[in-house]
Design a protein around this motif. Structure first.
Motif, PDB file in Angstrom:
ATOM      1  N   GLY A 264       0.813  -1.213   0.000  1.00  0.00           N
ATOM      2  CA  GLY A 264       0.000   0.000   0.000  1.00  0.00           C
ATOM      3  C   GLY A 264       0.840   1.255   0.000  1.00  0.00           C
ATOM      4  N   LEU A 268       0.532   4.145  -2.934  1.00  0.00           N
ATOM      5  CA  LEU A 268       0.180   5.533  -2.652  1.00  0.00           C
ATOM      6  C   LEU A 268       1.232   6.527  -3.139  1.00  0.00           C
ATOM      7  CD1 LEU A 268      -1.345   5.017   0.891  1.00  0.00           C
ATOM      8  CD2 LEU A 268      -2.567   5.680  -1.183  1.00  0.00           C
ATOM      9  N   ALA A 273      -5.562   7.906  -2.831  1.00  0.00           N
ATOM     10  CA  ALA A 273      -6.314   6.889  -2.106  1.00  0.00           C
ATOM     11  C   ALA A 273      -7.614   6.568  -2.836  1.00  0.00           C
ATOM     12  CB  ALA A 273      -6.604   7.358  -0.682  1.00  0.00           C
ATOM     13  N   VAL A 329      -4.473   2.331   2.696  1.00  0.00           N
ATOM     14  CA  VAL A 329      -5.103   3.317   1.809  1.00  0.00           C
ATOM     15  C   VAL A 329      -6.126   4.146   2.573  1.00  0.00           C
ATOM     16  CG1 VAL A 329      -6.609   3.598  -0.202  1.00  0.00           C
ATOM     17  CG2 VAL A 329      -4.692   1.987  -0.294  1.00  0.00           C
TER      18      VAL A 329
END
Length: 411
Positions: A264, A268, A273, A329
């Protein structure tokens, strides 16, 4: 900043230790001791103190320093674990009460650690900060849970709690020399004019995008989280060995959530998100659908039970990977939104969002055992699939302000 990230990871690590025992491993042991799904699910009510954070977070934010709250809760956590270590496992009621107290202490500590994270993380570091948060928390959970599972039969459950008490005290000695507790309310006048929590909460909810985010964080994990807890129970009830289920859903599964959280952080760096959620939620729905089909056909294909059980364990690990990814997220999304709130509301604002996430998981996991006992596994997994589908539909039209949040690279 790397030193601060390590500190956050350590503080979230010790927060995750009780969670790992209570969620991933204790239910398996209780199920093998003949506890019903309803009774096991009711143990999730031990996490109610996490919902109370919303009421006392304004006071934690205003009175005392971050360091004072952290030191105080670490001492209390160590004390509770030390007392729990000398309880017999058969005394479930007293054990449950001690775990409840441990959750009270941990939830108060979480407010201070979250506040520290909001204060020290720049916009560019929010993604990495949330990776440290999620990975640290998950590592604490899998470490404590694995120790509990490995040591429970040989040394009794008390030995694990003694080790937890040692870890809490070691963390205390790490915190003592640090200069991180300077935040206090700015004046005595502010302390005497502290607004009632209801007023502060109302103000925080008026921050643009907050109501939608509260609804999303409440329900985005309900279906997936329920499935993660029901798949091991389904397999145990169908005579799949306890050790195999605990290894896959507990140890390996927890490692998958950590890998998902780390992944994650990479996601990102490239996507917001919102963008990540647009492809992540359909993926979660696909996995949930395959699990539903597998559980539904189980009674009709006894010759394929070995294959289906292995498939379910694999899918559970995939769900846990997606769970770790979606948590990173979502919490990054939440923290970016909180940083848009007025400074005096930020801690309460973030606590509202974090509490809504706990509320959703608590409600689903607490009621799930009763639903499964009443309706059976197939109907339960159907309801869980519907829940994941609803969240997948919800992500299509969020408030415009939320579409631009979630990655430092795009702000």
């Amino acid at each position: 900043m790397s030193a601060w990230l390590l500190l956050l990871a350590l503080l979230y690590f010790v927060q995750g230790m009780p969670y790992g025992i209570q969620i991933n491993f204790l239910p398996i042991i209780l199920r093998t001791h003949g506890f019903s799904l309803t009774k096991i699910a009711l143990l999730k009510l031990l996490f109610l103190p996490w919902l109370f954070k919303l009421l006392w977070s304004p006071y934690v934010d205003k009175y005392g320093s971050r360091k004072q709250w952290l030191m105080g809760t670490l001492v209390l956590q160590a004390t509770v674990c030390l007392l729990t270590a000398f309880l017999p496992f058969s005394d479930i009621s007293t054990l449950a009460f001690m775990l409840f107290l441990l959750n009270v202490c941990t939830s108060v500590s979480d407010i201070s650690v979250d506040a520290l994270a909001v204060e020290i993380l720049s916009s560019e570091d929010v993604g990495l900060g949330n990776v440290a948060q999620v990975v640290g928390y998950k590592l604490g959970g899998v470490t404590a849970g694995a120790l509990y599972m490995l040591l429970h039969h040989s040394f009794g459950h008390g030995f694990t709690y003694l080790l937890l008490a040692v870890v809490y005290m070691a963390t205390l000695f790490v915190v003592i020399p640090l200069s991180l507790g300077t935040h206090k309310s700015t004046s005595s006048k502010e302390k005497t004019t502290l607004s009632p929590p209801s007023h502060t909460i109302r103000e925080a909810l008026l921050v643009p995008g907050t109501i939608w985010m509260v609804i999303y964080t409440t329900f985005y994990k309900c279906g997936e989280n329920g499935s993660i807890h029901m798949v091991p129970m389904f397999l145990l009830d169908n005579d799949i060995p306890e050790g195999k289920v605990a290894l896959c859903s507990g140890v390996i599964g927890s490692c998958m959530t950590i890998l998902g959280s780390l992944f994650g952080g990479s996601v990102l760096k490239r996507y917001s998100a919102y963008e990540a959620s647009c492809w992540l939620n359909p993926t979660r729905l696909f996995i949930m659908t395959v699990i539903l089909i597998s559980v539904s056909i189980w009674p009709w294909v006894p010759s394929l039970h070995a294959t289906i059980s292995n498939l379910l364990l694999l899918l559970a690990c995939c769900q846990l990977f997606c769970s770790g990814l979606s948590t990173t997220v979502a919490f990054t999304w939440m923290m970016h939104l909180t940083q848009r709130a007025p400074e005096h509301l930020q801690i309460t604002h973030y606590t509202i969002l974090a509490t809504s996430e706990v509320l959703g998981k608590l409600l689903s996991s607490s009621l799930l055992g009763y639903v499964a006992d009443s309706l059976g596994y197939s109907s339960t997994f159907l309801l869980l699939s519907v829940a994941v589908g609803a969240i997948t539909a919800m992500i299509v039209h969020p408030p415009p302000i939320l579409k631009s949040l979630g990655t430092a690279a795009k702000e």
